[in-house]
Design a protein around this motif. Structure first.
Motif, short mmCIF file in Angstrom:
data_model
loop_
_atom_site.label_atom_id
_atom_site.label_comp_id
_atom_site.label_asym_id
_atom_site.label_seq_id
_atom_site.Cartn_x
_atom_site.Cartn_y
_atom_site.Cartn_z
N ARG A 32 0.88 -1.18 0.00
CA ARG A 32 0.00 0.00 0.00
C ARG A 32 0.92 1.22 0.00
NH1 ARG A 32 -5.35 -0.10 3.08
NH2 ARG A 32 -4.69 2.03 2.95
N LEU A 33 1.26 1.66 -1.19
CA LEU A 33 2.25 2.72 -1.35
C LEU A 33 1.75 4.07 -0.85
CD1 LEU A 33 3.55 1.87 -4.93
CD2 LEU A 33 4.63 1.34 -2.73
N THR A 34 2.70 4.85 -0.36
CA THR A 34 2.43 6.22 0.10
C THR A 34 2.95 7.19 -0.95
OG1 THR A 34 2.65 5.56 2.41
CG2 THR A 34 2.91 7.91 1.92
N ASN A 35 2.10 8.12 -1.36
CA ASN A 35 2.51 9.18 -2.27
C ASN A 35 3.27 10.22 -1.45
OD1 ASN A 35 2.63 10.90 -4.55
ND2 ASN A 35 0.80 11.97 -3.84
N PRO A 36 4.58 10.33 -1.64
CA PRO A 36 5.36 11.27 -0.82
C PRO A 36 5.02 12.72 -1.15
CG PRO A 36 6.78 9.68 -1.91
CD PRO A 36 5.44 9.58 -2.55
N SER A 37 5.16 13.57 -0.18
CA SER A 37 4.98 15.01 -0.40
C SER A 37 6.14 15.51 -1.27
CB SER A 37 4.98 15.75 0.93
OG SER A 37 5.03 17.14 0.71
N THR A 38 5.83 16.38 -2.23
CA THR A 38 6.90 16.95 -3.06
C THR A 38 7.73 17.94 -2.25
OG1 THR A 38 5.34 18.59 -3.92
CG2 THR A 38 5.74 16.62 -5.27
N LYS A 39 7.28 18.31 -1.06
CA LYS A 39 8.08 19.19 -0.20
C LYS A 39 9.42 18.55 0.13
CE LYS A 39 4.14 21.39 2.01
NZ LYS A 39 3.37 21.53 3.25
N ARG A 40 9.48 17.24 0.07
CA ARG A 40 10.73 16.52 0.37
C ARG A 40 11.85 16.87 -0.63
NH1 ARG A 40 10.94 11.60 3.10
NH2 ARG A 40 9.07 11.06 4.24
N ILE A 41 11.48 17.26 -1.85
CA ILE A 41 12.50 17.44 -2.90
C ILE A 41 12.51 18.83 -3.53
CG2 ILE A 41 12.66 15.00 -3.44
CD1 ILE A 41 10.78 15.56 -5.85
N LEU A 42 11.69 19.73 -3.06
CA LEU A 42 11.60 21.06 -3.68
C LEU A 42 12.92 21.82 -3.64
CD1 LEU A 42 8.06 22.32 -2.65
CD2 LEU A 42 8.84 21.52 -4.89
N ASN A 43 13.77 21.53 -2.65
CA ASN A 43 15.04 22.24 -2.53
C ASN A 43 16.16 21.64 -3.40
OD1 ASN A 43 15.13 19.90 -0.93
ND2 ASN A 43 16.70 20.77 0.38
N LEU A 44 15.85 20.59 -4.14
CA LEU A 44 16.85 19.95 -5.00
C LEU A 44 16.76 20.51 -6.41
CD1 LEU A 44 16.44 16.26 -3.75
CD2 LEU A 44 18.20 17.92 -3.11
N ASP A 45 17.90 20.93 -6.96
CA ASP A 45 17.93 21.58 -8.27
C ASP A 45 17.36 20.73 -9.40
OD1 ASP A 45 19.11 23.83 -7.19
OD2 ASP A 45 21.15 23.20 -7.69
N GLN A 46 17.56 19.43 -9.32
CA GLN A 46 17.13 18.56 -10.41
C GLN A 46 15.65 18.16 -10.35
OE1 GLN A 46 19.09 17.36 -13.14
NE2 GLN A 46 20.27 19.12 -12.41
N ALA A 47 14.96 18.52 -9.26
CA ALA A 47 13.54 18.18 -9.14
C ALA A 47 12.75 18.83 -10.27
CB ALA A 47 13.00 18.63 -7.79
N PHE A 48 11.95 18.03 -10.95
CA PHE A 48 11.07 18.48 -12.04
C PHE A 48 11.84 19.11 -13.19
CE2 PHE A 48 9.03 19.16 -7.85
CZ PHE A 48 8.26 18.01 -7.84
N SER A 49 13.11 18.72 -13.36
CA SER A 49 13.93 19.31 -14.42
C SER A 49 13.65 18.71 -15.79
CB SER A 49 15.41 19.19 -14.08
OG SER A 49 15.80 17.84 -14.01
N GLN A 50 13.01 17.55 -15.83
CA GLN A 50 12.74 16.92 -17.12
C GLN A 50 11.25 16.87 -17.44
OE1 GLN A 50 14.96 13.26 -16.83
NE2 GLN A 50 16.87 14.30 -17.34
N ASN A 51 10.42 16.99 -16.44
CA ASN A 51 8.98 17.19 -16.61
C ASN A 51 8.41 17.63 -15.27
OD1 ASN A 51 7.67 14.89 -15.13
ND2 ASN A 51 8.80 13.67 -16.61
N GLN A 52 7.21 18.08 -15.29
CA GLN A 52 6.59 18.59 -14.06
C GLN A 52 5.74 17.51 -13.39
OE1 GLN A 52 7.28 21.63 -12.64
NE2 GLN A 52 8.85 21.58 -14.22
N ASN A 53 6.25 16.34 -13.32
CA ASN A 53 5.60 15.12 -12.81
C ASN A 53 4.19 14.96 -13.38
OD1 ASN A 53 4.06 16.71 -10.93
ND2 ASN A 53 4.58 15.39 -9.22
N ASP A 54 4.02 15.33 -14.65
CA ASP A 54 2.72 15.25 -15.31
C ASP A 54 2.26 13.80 -15.52
OD1 ASP A 54 4.89 15.09 -17.02
OD2 ASP A 54 3.88 16.03 -18.72
#
Length: 125
Positions: A92-114
């Motif tokens: 039963r997977l947990t969808n992690p909060s994107t707050k965990r990675i917002l401070n990382l430069d590479q987050a969403f660098s290739q798409n906006q998790n669409d």
């Protein structure tokens, strides 16, 4: 957050599942995998039916993540056991909060998790 030094050291000793040379594009990819794994509920046993973990992480983080990245992250995580893709995480997977990675430069660098599909998850963080 994992440091570059911790990641560099772990890359040298991680037991990779593939017989090929490990692929690592950026240390943030290992950080994405670590944070995704950290958000999951841990179980006593290993998951019986494997998930395409690297793809789930990629869609969540909005950037390519290799299997090798996930293996290093799992090796570094003190609560994660097993070998890719059979880890001790709840089915039963947990969808992690994107707050965990917002401070990382590479987050969403290739798409906006669409392509991030919430139907893969039973819970939200």
């Amino acid at each position: 957050m994992l440091t570059d030094e911790q990641i560099k050291a772990a890359k040298k000793v991680t037991p990779y599942s593939s017989g090929e040379s490990p692929l690592h594009e950026h240390n943030d990819c290992i950080r994405f995998a670590y944070e995704w794994l950290d958000a999951q509920a841990k179980t006593k046993g290993l998951v019986k039916t494997p998930f395409q973990i690297k793809h789930l992480i990629e869609r969540w983080a909005g950037r390519y993540v290799s299997t090798s990245d996930v293996e290093v992250a799992a090796f570094l995580h003190p609560d994660v056991r097993g070998k890719y893709p059979y880890f001790n995480i709840s089915s039963r997977l947990t969808n992690p909060s994107t707050k965990r990675i917002l401070n990382l430069d590479q987050a969403f660098s290739q798409n906006q998790n669409d392509r991030h599909d919430l139907t893969n998850y039973s819970r939200n963080e």
